[in-house]
Design an enzyme around this catalytic site. Structure first.
Site: not given
Ligand code: F6P
Length: 467
Positions: A27-28, A31-32, A238-239, A245, A308, A330, A396
């Protein structure tokens, strides 16, 4: 040697098994469309080309000149309108079949399809097509609060735009009453015909599945069994900055820098202010602890197994139970773990270029690609759908991109290029037809967070600028 990927992975994925037509029933305001959008988002995210064909939108266009229809149009005794409605449903099916034949994988026919006559016509037509399977999906809703909310949402429908809200609601209820006169739920007749179906009650509280076969149908039923519409918040970050990094290296398992630790301490303050420890509530804790966590029903904390992210959660009060899971690690870069992008380009130029051209399928030697990450995040996404408590996920870059793509319905290739900066918290509130996202950025000078960007109520699948 890099695993050779000369074929588009998505092409191969879409080749497996028959194509699928899902025909919504109900029915209307049951939630379809909500279910259709959720399914499309989930299946598209897994790489299956999925599209919704909404019959209501075509109905308004098909009725020469009419842009809206009032309740009398849906009276089963209104012969002219009934004929038009049946025709539009079948025309929509034709369009849907053409789309499947031109490369689509799953097509959703979103309409009430509430009579057997209509459903026979649809089955009959699809059965003439080889290699297309068929499933009915009926949404039944008896919860008065959900119904009331759904009806209120109908005020946004083109049929009711510019109409006084009370008049619109009265008309919509009269429309529903007209549908009820002719409504025939799925049941014995469909079973005698051996058609596959699933009935979903009260947005996933209970489901009945009949003759559900194959990967795609099973995924749909499994996924819908975990949905709910309770309000909650999902924080993604992210961490804190890691030593890699700072050195421009990828992957590995480096510790945080001093700045990364400073972010971690600020993150704990930010989250704890918003989610102070609640008094213990054993029932809730038990119900929501599949992946661990959930102690006391307060904010759950999930991290990957990598140092991390674990270090980024270290400043939380110990009453916040932290769940670490490998799913959230990651992307694994194989032989390139710990290398800089410049080094990779020099040592593995071909693999570097292949990956740059398409990160969904391109891998570094022995590593994962983005499709692998989607595959391993599927249980996390299903768990996030099931969970009704708030959760903070510290993870990540690639996992963030992948989860953001799931929640926004973003195109997968676009996802691989999304800029997800460090020291930024994405606060997601899933809503019936979209997701609200507020981004908070950590300011090193003030050592606090400020709101950076706000993306309100975006439609799933619309282009979302997350940068
Ligand atoms: O540079 C940080 C990071 O988390 C890496 O550990 C990972 O390989 C990368 O980013 C992934 O990003 P892309 O897919 O754009 O290379």
């Amino acid at each position: 040697m890099i695993p050779h990927c000369d074929t588009d992975y998505l092409e191969r994925r879409n080749e497996i098994g028959p194509k699928l037509v899902i025909v919504m029933v109900g029915l209307p305001a049951r939630g379809k469309s909500y279910i259709s959008h959720k399914l499309r988002r989930f299946l598209s995210w897994m790489g299956f080309r999925t599209k919704i064909f909404n019959v209501g939108n075509r109905r308004r266009v098909a009725d020469a000149g009419a842009t809206t229809h009032d309740a009398t149009f849906f009276d089963p005794n209104n012969a002219r309108a009934r004929e038009l409605r049946e025709q539009v449903a079948l025309d929509t099916l034709e369009e849907l079949i053409s789309w499947l034949k031109s490369g689509g994988k799953v097509a959703i026919h979103d309409a009430t399809n509430s009579t057997r006559v209509r459903r026979y016509a649809l089955i009959h037509r699809v059965s003439q097509e080889p290699n297309i399977s068929f499933m009915f999906m009926e949404s039944i809703c008896t919860d008065p609060i959900i119904l009331e909310t759904n009806i209120r949402m109908k005020l946004n429908s083109p049929d009711y735009r510019n109409m006084d809200p009370e008049m619109a609601i009265a008309d919509f209820k009269a429309r529903t009453h007209n549908y009820e006169k002719a409504y025939e739920p799925l049941g014995d007749v469909e079973e005698q015909l051996d058609v596959s179906y699933v009935k979903v009650f009260n947005v996933g509280k209970k489901s009945i599945a009949y003759n559900v076969r194959g990967y795609l149908m099973s995924q749909c039923v499994f996924f819908l069994g975990n949905m709910h519409i309770a309000d909650r918040v999902i924080y993604l970050t992210r961490h804190g900055e890691s030593e890699y990094n700072r050195e421009g290296k990828i992957g590995g398992d480096p510790p945080l820098t001093d700045q990364g630790r400073q972010f971690a301490a600020a993150l704990a303050r930010f989250a704890q202010e918003r989610h102070p420890i609640a008094p213990a509530c054993p029932e809730k804790s038990k119900a929501d602890s599949t992946f661990g966590g959930g102690g006391g029903g307060q904010l759950q904390l999930w991290t990957s197994k990598l140092r991390r992210t674990v270090e980024t959660a270290q400043f939380f009060d110990e009453q916040y139970e932290v769940t670490t899971m490998r799913f959230l690690n990651e992307i694994y870069s194989g032989l390139c773990e710990g290398m800089t992008y410049d080094d990779i380009e020099k040592v593995y130029p071909e693999e570097y270029r292949t990956r740059q051209a398409n990160k969904l399928i391109g891998r570094y030697p022995g590593g994962e690609n983005y499709m692998d990450v989607i595959e391993r995040l599927r249980p996390v996404v299903v768990e996030l759908e099931r969970l009704s408590t708030d959760v903070l996920i510290i993870t990540h870059n690639v996992v963030m991109r992948t989860l953001l793509a799931y929640f926004t319905g973003m195109d997968l290739l676009e996802m691989t290029l999304l800029d997800v900066p460090l020291h930024t918290v994405y606060c997601l509130k899933p809503k019936p037809y979209g997701v609200e996202i507020v981004k908070y950025r950590w300011n090193k000078e003030t050592d606090g967070f400020c709101e950076w960007d706000r993306l309100q109520g975006r439609e799933y699948g619309s282009r979302v600028n997350l940068v």
